[in-house]
Write a protein that holds these residues in place. Structure first.
Motif, PDB file in Angstrom:
ATOM      1  N   UNK A   1       3.408   6.459  -5.392  1.00 32.12           N
ATOM      2  CA  UNK A   1       3.021   6.763  -6.839  1.00 32.12           C
ATOM      3  C   UNK A   1       2.249   7.718  -6.910  1.00 32.12           C
ATOM      4  N   UNK A   2       1.334   8.339  -5.880  1.00 32.05           N
ATOM      5  CA  UNK A   2       0.105   9.170  -6.265  1.00 32.05           C
ATOM      6  C   UNK A   2       0.913  10.489  -6.153  1.00 32.05           C
ATOM      7  N   UNK A   3       0.756  11.336  -7.335  1.00 28.59           N
ATOM      8  CA  UNK A   3       1.493  12.548  -7.365  1.00 28.59           C
ATOM      9  C   UNK A   3       0.944  13.666  -6.518  1.00 28.59           C
TER      10      UNK A   3
ATOM     11  N   UNK B   1       0.901  -1.209   0.091  1.00 29.27           N
ATOM     12  CA  UNK B   1      -0.143   0.030  -0.053  1.00 29.27           C
ATOM     13  C   UNK B   1       0.846   1.299  -0.013  1.00 29.27           C
ATOM     14  N   UNK B   2       1.910   1.199   0.561  1.00 28.48           N
ATOM     15  CA  UNK B   2       2.939   2.157   0.768  1.00 28.48           C
ATOM     16  C   UNK B   2       3.564   2.550  -0.790  1.00 28.48           C
TER      17      UNK B   2
ATOM     18  N   UNK C   1      11.414   5.195   2.162  1.00 28.50           N
ATOM     19  CA  UNK C   1      10.794   6.292   1.593  1.00 28.50           C
ATOM     20  C   UNK C   1      11.459   7.444   2.361  1.00 28.50           C
ATOM     21  N   UNK C   2      11.874   8.590   1.502  1.00 26.89           N
ATOM     22  CA  UNK C   2      12.581   9.751   2.118  1.00 26.89           C
ATOM     23  C   UNK C   2      11.396  10.541   2.878  1.00 26.89           C
ATOM     24  N   UNK C   3      10.191  10.406   2.567  1.00 26.52           N
ATOM     25  CA  UNK C   3       9.254  11.250   3.092  1.00 26.52           C
ATOM     26  C   UNK C   3       8.696  10.805   4.408  1.00 26.52           C
ATOM     27  N   UNK C   4       9.073   9.675   4.821  1.00 27.71           N
ATOM     28  CA  UNK C   4       8.395   8.949   6.145  1.00 27.71           C
ATOM     29  C   UNK C   4       9.128   9.672   7.145  1.00 27.71           C
ATOM     30  N   UNK C   5       8.281  10.214   8.122  1.00 25.66           N
ATOM     31  CA  UNK C   5       8.769  11.098   9.376  1.00 25.66           C
ATOM     32  C   UNK C   5       7.494  10.889  10.533  1.00 25.66           C
ATOM     33  N   UNK C   6       6.661  10.349  10.373  1.00 30.79           N
ATOM     34  CA  UNK C   6       5.361  10.375  11.239  1.00 30.79           C
ATOM     35  C   UNK C   6       4.722   8.871  11.799  1.00 30.79           C
ATOM     36  N   UNK C   7       4.861   8.734  13.025  1.00 27.97           N
ATOM     37  CA  UNK C   7       4.347   7.468  13.716  1.00 27.97           C
ATOM     38  C   UNK C   7       3.487   8.113  14.592  1.00 27.97           C
ATOM     39  N   UNK C   8       2.174   7.980  13.945  1.00 32.80           N
ATOM     40  CA  UNK C   8       0.788   8.509  14.604  1.00 32.80           C
ATOM     41  C   UNK C   8       0.265   7.229  15.800  1.00 32.80           C
ATOM     42  N   UNK C   9       0.926   7.317  16.973  1.00 30.84           N
ATOM     43  CA  UNK C   9       0.421   6.426  17.822  1.00 30.84           C
ATOM     44  C   UNK C   9       0.524   6.806  19.503  1.00 30.84           C
ATOM     45  N   UNK C  10      -0.281   6.604  20.172  1.00 37.15           N
ATOM     46  CA  UNK C  10      -0.493   6.780  21.575  1.00 37.15           C
ATOM     47  C   UNK C  10      -1.805   7.800  21.844  1.00 37.15           C
TER      48      UNK C  10
END
Length: 233
Positions: A159-161, A153-154, A195-204
């Protein structure tokens, strides 16, 4: 009488303490105020107190709030509820973030709706920040993909602009073992390496804030501890 500013200060102090205990920078964890079922006045109070990121679960309720608070600069709306296919256009056109993408169809529809908006000269709507919702505790009553489905899914989202893949979101089961959080942390690190854009872990949330921060959460979703008990929906 609920003092929203005091409640925000208490939560921020808890976040700061959890960060210090785990040798993390205090500003490495963003507070997302979950404002579902709460009135406009409460959100305005939180905003004045310095809270600019708000999470909503119910689309029609959220759209009313977004419209009524459109005069506030630097307010960011996060959609954190389950997504029905017929709601993707309104979500794409009104939110900055979506935390609950768990199907290829939903990702593609969000992307297509934003493309339509760009063609209509509304380019300010893009890109839409996306987190993939992971059903980390494998609960039948919860939405989300399995860990094994994350990377397929990632790839689609990446790939979605008109979408920006930011990371992962999860709601562990109540009183989940630390191993569940360790697993989420490992998945986040692996995704970030791809992926360079990954910076978020929405957890807690309120009950597991410290445990989530310990395992790398960069965004905690807090509602009741800020606004008081939720109204029934």
């Amino acid at each position: 009488m609920i003092n929203i500013k005091d409640n925000l200060d208490k939560i921020k102090a808890q976040i700061a303490q959890a960060c210090q205990q785990n040798n993390r920078l205090v500003d490495s964890v963003l507070l997302l105020a979950v404002s579902k079922t709460k009135p406009i006045e409460d959100i305005e109070q939180a905003y004045v107190a310095g809270q600019h990121h708000f999470g909503e679960n119910y689309l029609q309720e959220a759209l009313q709030k977004i419209e009524q608070l459109s005069h506030l600069p630097e307010i960011y709306w996060h959609y954190i509820g389950p997504i029905q296919s017929n709601k993707t256009k309104q979500i794409a056109n009104n939110f900055s973030w979506v935390h609950s993408v768990d199907r290829e169809k939903i990702a593609l529809r969000l992307n297509d709706h934003l493309k339509e908006s760009i063609n209509e000269k509304q380019s300010h709507l893009t890109p839409l920040n996306i987190c993939l919702q992971v059903n980390i505790s494998e609960e039948k009553t919860k939405s989300g993909i399995s860990p094994e489905q994350i990377f397929a899914l990632a790839d689609v989202v990446n790939q979605c602009e008109n979408l920006t893949l930011r990371g992962l979101m999860a709601i562990p089961e109540k009183n989940a073992r630390p191993e569940i959080y360790q697993k989420m942390a490992k998945l986040f690190i692996e995704l970030r390496s791809r992926y360079e854009s990954i910076d978020t872990l929405s957890l807690g949330m309120s009950n597991d804030l410290s445990l989530a921060v310990k395992h790398g959460s960069t965004m905690v979703r807090i509602g009741t501890a800020i606004f008081g008990q939720r109204n029934n929906k």
